[in-house]
Design an enzyme around this catalytic site. Structure first.
Site, PDB file in Angstrom:
ATOM      1  CE1 TYR A 143      -3.515  -2.613   0.532  1.00  0.00           C
ATOM      2  CE2 TYR A 143      -4.633  -0.640   1.302  1.00  0.00           C
ATOM      3  CZ  TYR A 143      -4.679  -1.938   0.865  1.00  0.00           C
ATOM      4  OH  TYR A 143      -5.887  -2.567   0.752  1.00  0.00           O
ATOM      5  CE  LYS A 194       1.975 -17.437  -3.238  1.00  0.00           C
ATOM      6  NZ  LYS A 194       1.090 -18.629  -3.303  1.00  0.00           N
ATOM      7  CG  ASP A 226      -1.898 -20.035  -1.962  1.00  0.00           C
ATOM      8  OD1 ASP A 226      -1.301 -20.019  -0.865  1.00  0.00           O
ATOM      9  OD2 ASP A 226      -1.462 -20.667  -2.951  1.00  0.00           O
ATOM     10  CG  ASP A 250      -8.025  -4.832   1.641  1.00  0.00           C
ATOM     11  OD1 ASP A 250      -8.935  -4.357   2.334  1.00  0.00           O
ATOM     12  OD2 ASP A 250      -8.028  -4.802   0.395  1.00  0.00           O
ATOM     13  CG  ASP A 254     -13.504  -7.408   2.579  1.00  0.00           C
ATOM     14  OD1 ASP A 254     -13.338  -6.671   3.577  1.00  0.00           O
ATOM     15  OD2 ASP A 254     -13.943  -6.986   1.493  1.00  0.00           O
TER      16      ASP A 254
HETATM   17  C1  IPM Z   1     -10.350  -1.420   4.186  1.00  0.00           C
HETATM   18  C2  IPM Z   1     -10.636  -0.799   2.841  1.00  0.00           C
HETATM   19  C3  IPM Z   1      -9.526   0.174   2.506  1.00  0.00           C
HETATM   20  C4  IPM Z   1      -8.259  -0.630   2.384  1.00  0.00           C
HETATM   21  C5  IPM Z   1      -9.777   1.044   1.272  1.00  0.00           C
HETATM   22  C6  IPM Z   1     -11.080   1.783   1.360  1.00  0.00           C
HETATM   23  C7  IPM Z   1      -8.630   1.995   1.040  1.00  0.00           C
HETATM   24  O1  IPM Z   1     -10.816  -1.782   1.876  1.00  0.00           O
HETATM   25  O2  IPM Z   1     -10.231  -0.668   5.166  1.00  0.00           O
HETATM   26  O3  IPM Z   1     -10.251  -2.637   4.244  1.00  0.00           O
HETATM   27  O4  IPM Z   1      -7.973  -1.191   1.319  1.00  0.00           O
HETATM   28  O5  IPM Z   1      -7.534  -0.706   3.365  1.00  0.00           O
HETATM   29 MG    MG Z   2     -10.857  -3.766   2.669  1.00  0.00          MG
END
Ligand code: IPM
Ligand code: MG
Length: 362
Positions: A143, A194, A226, A250, A254
């Site tokens: 990032y 990884k 993975d 990230d 999710d």
């Molecule tokens: C998160 C989001 C952010 C990230 C975006 C909105 C920049 O997806 O907080 O997980 O990628 O960190």
């Molecule tokens: Mg995110």
């Protein structure tokens, strides 16, 4: 004695202001009960800041955040700003806030609540009892690594570049947060990398392994990213605490969030070495339902609980909020995103009012 705190509120975009309003009301009620007072300052971030001052993270916002005890953020972004150049994107404001406050440790819990087990897209026997904490590195890796950009090659072709880089110091500090988090939880830490392909990941694995000798009470394991993604949906109960880099975190957070069936329920904490932390829901700004009183404010409310626990060291107040949310769900109240047969669907504001009733009864 009354404890008093400076809180910066960043409502942001989309459903942000609606869920923030509910969360602030809850915080005030719990504050009264626990002898805590809060001094709120609202500041601009994301699309709202772009519209007002053409900057997704105005200097004044960063200064206000730095001067506070904790920052409560709702959500940023929306279709309206998606086509703007990168420096004018809402996301750039969020990344600037993380970097500006040096919030290197991101804690993202994913816990299955028995009341919501049917909301998961996985079989209930697979997700029952899941309680995972993802510790994501937040201010390094691909990032932020340099060089980055879109450059022209000698032949005039465009080439996009990002760099995944970690120093030993960056790995060690997130590693320590993760080991300490695991110590307070189930005592198991899985580091995800990884290392079979990436040098940066090999260094990551070597450092996490070296640190583990300082934490003999934590059982350390390693997975390639993975495989970790696959294991998270195959058998999520094997995980307690996960530590990983910015990009992998990230993605995995999710997945972990979706195990619970509603990303609208999950809070997060972003912490630095000192200075204020930022507490925010994992979900986004949901522009499609903004302003309709349909948003689920519970992730924002639970972010207030995380703020009280991790940012202000007020665990009793945090527990009051968490237990009020459980009571609300046990009483059958839901927002649309987590409704199931036999439950009562309420709007965002009504969820807040019901939570306040519960808090006042308890
Ligand atoms: C998160 C989001 C952010 C990230 C975006 C909105 C920049 O997806 O907080 O997980 O990628 O960190
Ligand atoms: Mg995110």
């Amino acid at each position: 004695m009354t404890q008093s705190y400076q809180i910066t509120l960043l409502p942001g975009d989309g459903i942000g202001p609606e869920i923030m309003a509910v969360a602030v009301d809850i915080l005030k009620v719990v504050g009264q009960q626990q002898n805590l007072t809060f001094d709120f300052t609202e500041a601009l971030i994301g699309g709202a800041a772009i519209d007002a001052v053409e900057n997704p993270l105005p200097q004044q916002t960063l200064d206000t955040c730095r001067q506070s005890d904790a920052v409560l953020l709702a959500a940023i972004g929306g279709y309206k700003w998606d086509a703007l150049p990168r420096h004018l994107r809402p996301e750039t404001g969020l990344l600037g806030l993380r970097a500006g406050l040096e919030l290197f440790a991101n804690l993202r819990p994913a816990q299955i609540l028995p009341q919501l087990i049917d909301a998961s897209s996985l079989k209930s026997e697979v997700v029952e009892g899941v309680d995972i904490m993802v510790v994501r590195e937040l201010t390094g890796g691909v990032y932020f690594g340099e060089p980055k950009g879109v450059f022209s090659t000698e032949t005039g072709e465009k080439r996009g570049v990002n760099t995944m880089a970690y120093t030993v110091a960056e790995i060690d500090r997130i590693g320590r947060v993760a080991f300490e988090t695991a110590q307070k939880r189930g005592g198991k830490l899985c580091s995800v990398d990884k290392a079979n392909v990436l040098e940066v990941s090999q260094l990551w694995r070597d450092r996490i392994t070296a640190l583990s000798s300082e934490y003999p009470d934590v059982e350390l394991s390693h997975l390639y990213v993975d495989n970790a993604a696959m294991q998270l949906v195959r058998c999520p109960k094997q995980f307690d605490t996960i530590v990983t880099s910015n990009l992998f975190g990230d993605i995995l957070s999710d997945i972990a969030a979706m195990l619970t069936g509603s990303i609208g329920m999950l809070p997060s904490a972003s912490l630095g070495a000192d200075g204020p932390g930022v507490f925010e829901p994992v979900h986004g700004s949901a522009p499609d339902i903004a302003g309709q009183d349909k948003a689920n404010p519970l992730a924002q409310v639970l972010s207030v609980a995380m703020m009280l626990r991790y940012g202000l060291d007020q665990p009793t107040a945090a527990e009051k909020i968490e237990s009020a949310v459980l009571t609300l769900l046990a009483n059958g109240y839901r927002t649309g995103d987590i409704q199931s047969p036999g439950t009562t669907v309420l709007g965002c504001q009504a969820i807040g009012e019901t939570l306040i009733q519960i808090l006042n009864q308890g």
